[in-house]
Design a protein around this motif. Structure first.
Motif, PDB file in Angstrom:
ATOM      1  N   ILE A   1       2.780  -0.529   4.083  1.00 36.62           N
ATOM      2  CA  ILE A   1       1.374  -0.814   3.747  1.00 36.62           C
ATOM      3  C   ILE A   1       0.677  -1.478   4.935  1.00 36.62           C
ATOM      4  CG2 ILE A   1      -0.158  -2.206   2.264  1.00 36.62           C
ATOM      5  CD1 ILE A   1       2.053  -1.814   0.040  1.00 36.62           C
ATOM      6  N   VAL A   2       1.352  -2.419   5.566  1.00 33.34           N
ATOM      7  CA  VAL A   2       0.815  -3.080   6.765  1.00 33.34           C
ATOM      8  C   VAL A   2       0.475  -2.038   7.834  1.00 33.34           C
ATOM      9  CG1 VAL A   2       1.434  -4.562   8.734  1.00 33.34           C
ATOM     10  CG2 VAL A   2       1.916  -5.318   6.396  1.00 33.34           C
ATOM     11  N   GLY A   3       1.327  -1.017   7.968  1.00 33.64           N
ATOM     12  CA  GLY A   3       1.166  -0.014   9.023  1.00 33.64           C
ATOM     13  C   GLY A   3       0.140   1.064   8.762  1.00 33.64           C
ATOM     14  N   GLN A   4      -0.498   1.048   7.587  1.00 31.20           N
ATOM     15  CA  GLN A   4      -1.499   2.074   7.271  1.00 31.20           C
ATOM     16  C   GLN A   4      -2.670   2.026   8.249  1.00 31.20           C
ATOM     17  OE1 GLN A   4      -2.582   0.994   3.288  1.00 31.20           O
ATOM     18  NE2 GLN A   4      -0.830   2.000   2.330  1.00 31.20           N
ATOM     19  N   LEU A   5      -2.926   3.162   8.901  1.00 33.02           N
ATOM     20  CA  LEU A   5      -4.122   3.361   9.730  1.00 33.02           C
ATOM     21  C   LEU A   5      -4.289   2.394  10.895  1.00 33.02           C
ATOM     22  CD1 LEU A   5      -6.669   4.107   6.847  1.00 33.02           C
ATOM     23  CD2 LEU A   5      -5.486   5.771   8.285  1.00 33.02           C
ATOM     24  N   ILE A   6      -3.169   1.815  11.359  1.00 34.58           N
ATOM     25  CA  ILE A   6      -3.223   1.000  12.578  1.00 34.58           C
ATOM     26  C   ILE A   6      -2.085   1.432  13.503  1.00 34.58           C
ATOM     27  CG2 ILE A   6      -4.331  -0.984  11.457  1.00 34.58           C
ATOM     28  CD1 ILE A   6      -1.604  -2.406  11.482  1.00 34.58           C
TER      29      ILE A   6
ATOM     30  N   HIS B   1       3.530  -4.044  14.248  1.00 35.57           N
ATOM     31  CA  HIS B   1       4.676  -4.874  14.628  1.00 35.57           C
ATOM     32  C   HIS B   1       4.263  -6.345  14.743  1.00 35.57           C
ATOM     33  CE1 HIS B   1       8.538  -5.820  16.458  1.00 35.57           C
ATOM     34  NE2 HIS B   1       7.898  -6.426  17.436  1.00 35.57           N
ATOM     35  N   THR B   2       3.114  -6.583  15.365  1.00 34.14           N
ATOM     36  CA  THR B   2       2.603  -7.953  15.544  1.00 34.14           C
ATOM     37  C   THR B   2       2.319  -8.599  14.188  1.00 34.14           C
ATOM     38  OG1 THR B   2       1.626  -7.372  17.672  1.00 34.14           O
ATOM     39  CG2 THR B   2       0.740  -9.320  16.581  1.00 34.14           C
ATOM     40  N   ILE B   3       1.643  -7.857  13.308  1.00 36.08           N
ATOM     41  CA  ILE B   3       1.287  -8.393  11.990  1.00 36.08           C
ATOM     42  C   ILE B   3       2.541  -8.635  11.150  1.00 36.08           C
ATOM     43  CG2 ILE B   3       0.107  -7.873   9.807  1.00 36.08           C
ATOM     44  CD1 ILE B   3      -1.942  -6.273  11.565  1.00 36.08           C
ATOM     45  N   TRP B   4       3.485  -7.706  11.224  1.00 36.53           N
ATOM     46  CA  TRP B   4       4.723  -7.845  10.447  1.00 36.53           C
ATOM     47  C   TRP B   4       5.487  -9.105  10.851  1.00 36.53           C
ATOM     48  CZ3 TRP B   4       6.817  -6.788   6.149  1.00 36.53           C
ATOM     49  CH2 TRP B   4       8.216  -6.736   5.964  1.00 36.53           C
ATOM     50  N   ASN B   5       5.577  -9.371  12.139  1.00 35.48           N
ATOM     51  CA  ASN B   5       6.246 -10.598  12.612  1.00 35.48           C
ATOM     52  C   ASN B   5       5.503 -11.843  12.138  1.00 35.48           C
ATOM     53  OD1 ASN B   5       8.345  -9.287  13.868  1.00 35.48           O
ATOM     54  ND2 ASN B   5       7.377  -9.258  15.881  1.00 35.48           N
TER      55      ASN B   5
ATOM     56  N   LYS C   1      -5.602  -4.313   1.788  1.00 30.10           N
ATOM     57  CA  LYS C   1      -4.138  -4.305   1.922  1.00 30.10           C
ATOM     58  C   LYS C   1      -3.522  -5.557   1.293  1.00 30.10           C
ATOM     59  CE  LYS C   1      -3.713  -1.508   6.139  1.00 30.10           C
ATOM     60  NZ  LYS C   1      -3.246  -1.495   7.544  1.00 30.10           N
ATOM     61  N   ALA C   2      -4.185  -6.686   1.486  1.00 27.43           N
ATOM     62  CA  ALA C   2      -3.669  -7.950   0.929  1.00 27.43           C
ATOM     63  C   ALA C   2      -3.636  -7.888  -0.598  1.00 27.43           C
ATOM     64  CB  ALA C   2      -4.517  -9.125   1.402  1.00 27.43           C
ATOM     65  N   VAL C   3      -4.700  -7.334  -1.197  1.00 30.77           N
ATOM     66  CA  VAL C   3      -4.759  -7.177  -2.654  1.00 30.77           C
ATOM     67  C   VAL C   3      -3.654  -6.234  -3.125  1.00 30.77           C
ATOM     68  CG1 VAL C   3      -6.136  -6.210  -4.551  1.00 30.77           C
ATOM     69  CG2 VAL C   3      -7.219  -7.733  -2.879  1.00 30.77           C
ATOM     70  N   CYS C   4      -3.481  -5.135  -2.401  1.00 32.79           N
ATOM     71  CA  CYS C   4      -2.453  -4.147  -2.736  1.00 32.79           C
ATOM     72  C   CYS C   4      -1.057  -4.782  -2.716  1.00 32.79           C
ATOM     73  CB  CYS C   4      -2.526  -2.987  -1.750  1.00 32.79           C
ATOM     74  SG  CYS C   4      -1.177  -1.815  -1.883  1.00 32.79           S
ATOM     75  N   ILE C   5      -0.754  -5.531  -1.673  1.00 31.64           N
ATOM     76  CA  ILE C   5       0.562  -6.181  -1.539  1.00 31.64           C
ATOM     77  C   ILE C   5       0.756  -7.213  -2.643  1.00 31.64           C
ATOM     78  CG2 ILE C   5       1.904  -7.765  -0.080  1.00 31.64           C
ATOM     79  CD1 ILE C   5       0.671  -6.192   2.359  1.00 31.64           C
TER      80      ILE C   5
ATOM     81  N   THR D   1       2.375   6.491   3.001  1.00 32.88           N
ATOM     82  CA  THR D   1       3.114   5.244   2.759  1.00 32.88           C
ATOM     83  C   THR D   1       4.414   5.523   2.017  1.00 32.88           C
ATOM     84  OG1 THR D   1       0.997   4.088   2.648  1.00 32.88           O
ATOM     85  CG2 THR D   1       2.919   2.906   1.803  1.00 32.88           C
ATOM     86  N   ALA D   2       4.324   6.403   1.006  1.00 37.48           N
ATOM     87  CA  ALA D   2       5.523   6.773   0.239  1.00 37.48           C
ATOM     88  C   ALA D   2       6.538   7.483   1.130  1.00 37.48           C
ATOM     89  CB  ALA D   2       5.132   7.668  -0.935  1.00 37.48           C
TER      90      ALA D   2
END
Length: 205
Positions: A52-57, A63-67, A98-102, A141-142
């Motif tokens: 989900i984090v990786g959608q459209l970026i 990688h930066t956001i995930w860390n 994305k935050a709401v989705c997660i 995503t799936a």
């Protein structure tokens, strides 16, 4: 920092030999590049949040956001993430959507309304249908979950720009139609996921 456990996608001579036999162009690229190690996340929830984090970026931004998420939020588990506010999740550098989705996903799983573990018994198509019934999760995503956590062997995602770009570079196309894409995808069966691993790498060469 709580670090999510990772491993490499498992494949070997059988997959490489098959792809090299059915597609000489891809086979030559595989021989030139050697074995590509693709990092995956065995934990289904963490892998889905990562997708989900990786959608459209870009992969680099993801990688930066995930860390940052692992650093700021701690454990990437349904119960722990459900206890965070949407605002706190968003502050890791993702959109509010994305935050709401997660956050919603975390609640559904921690409450037992949705079972990720039940996906392991389903076909690829049924996994995609089940996941895309959830808010904020589309086919790409799936498909990323199918490869990067479930290690399903035959996933080649039309929705992945890097895979399409890798195909165009590999076969010398300036653009690629869905029909051309499907021709190559069928050629790779039943080891499309390994072909995807190489196409990703080719796209960034």
């Amino acid at each position: 920092m709580q670090t999510v456990q990772t491993k490499y996608f498992q494949y070997g001579e059988e997959e490489i030999n098959h792809l090299s036999r059915v597609d000489e162009v891809l086979g030559a690229a595989i021989q030139r590049m050697g074995k590509i190690e693709r990092v995956i996340i065995p934990d289904l929830f963490a892998a889905l949040v990562h997708a989900i984090v990786g959608q459209l970026i870009s992969a680099k931004a993801a990688h930066t956001i995930w860390n940052r998420m692992q650093d700021r939020l701690g454990e990437i588990t349904p119960r722990h993430i459900a206890a965070q506010s949407v605002e706190h999740i968003q502050q890791c550098g993702i959109t509010r959507k994305k935050a709401v989705c997660i956050h919603e996903l975390s609640q559904l799983i921690s409450e037992g309304t949705f079972s990720l573990d039940a996906l392991s018994d389903l076909s690829d198509t049924d996994v995609i249908n089940k996941l895309t019934s959830l808010n904020g999760i589309g086919k790409w995503t799936a498909e990323m979950l199918l490869i990067h956590s479930m290690e399903r062997p035959d996933i080649v995602s039309w929705g992945d720009i890097a895979i399409r770009r890798g195909m165009m570079k590999l076969y010398g196309h300036s653009s690629i139609t869905k029909q051309q894409f499907d021709h190559y995808r069928r050629q790779y069966t039943p080891f499309g996921s390994v072909a995807s691993i190489y196409l990703w790498e080719i796209s960034f060469e």
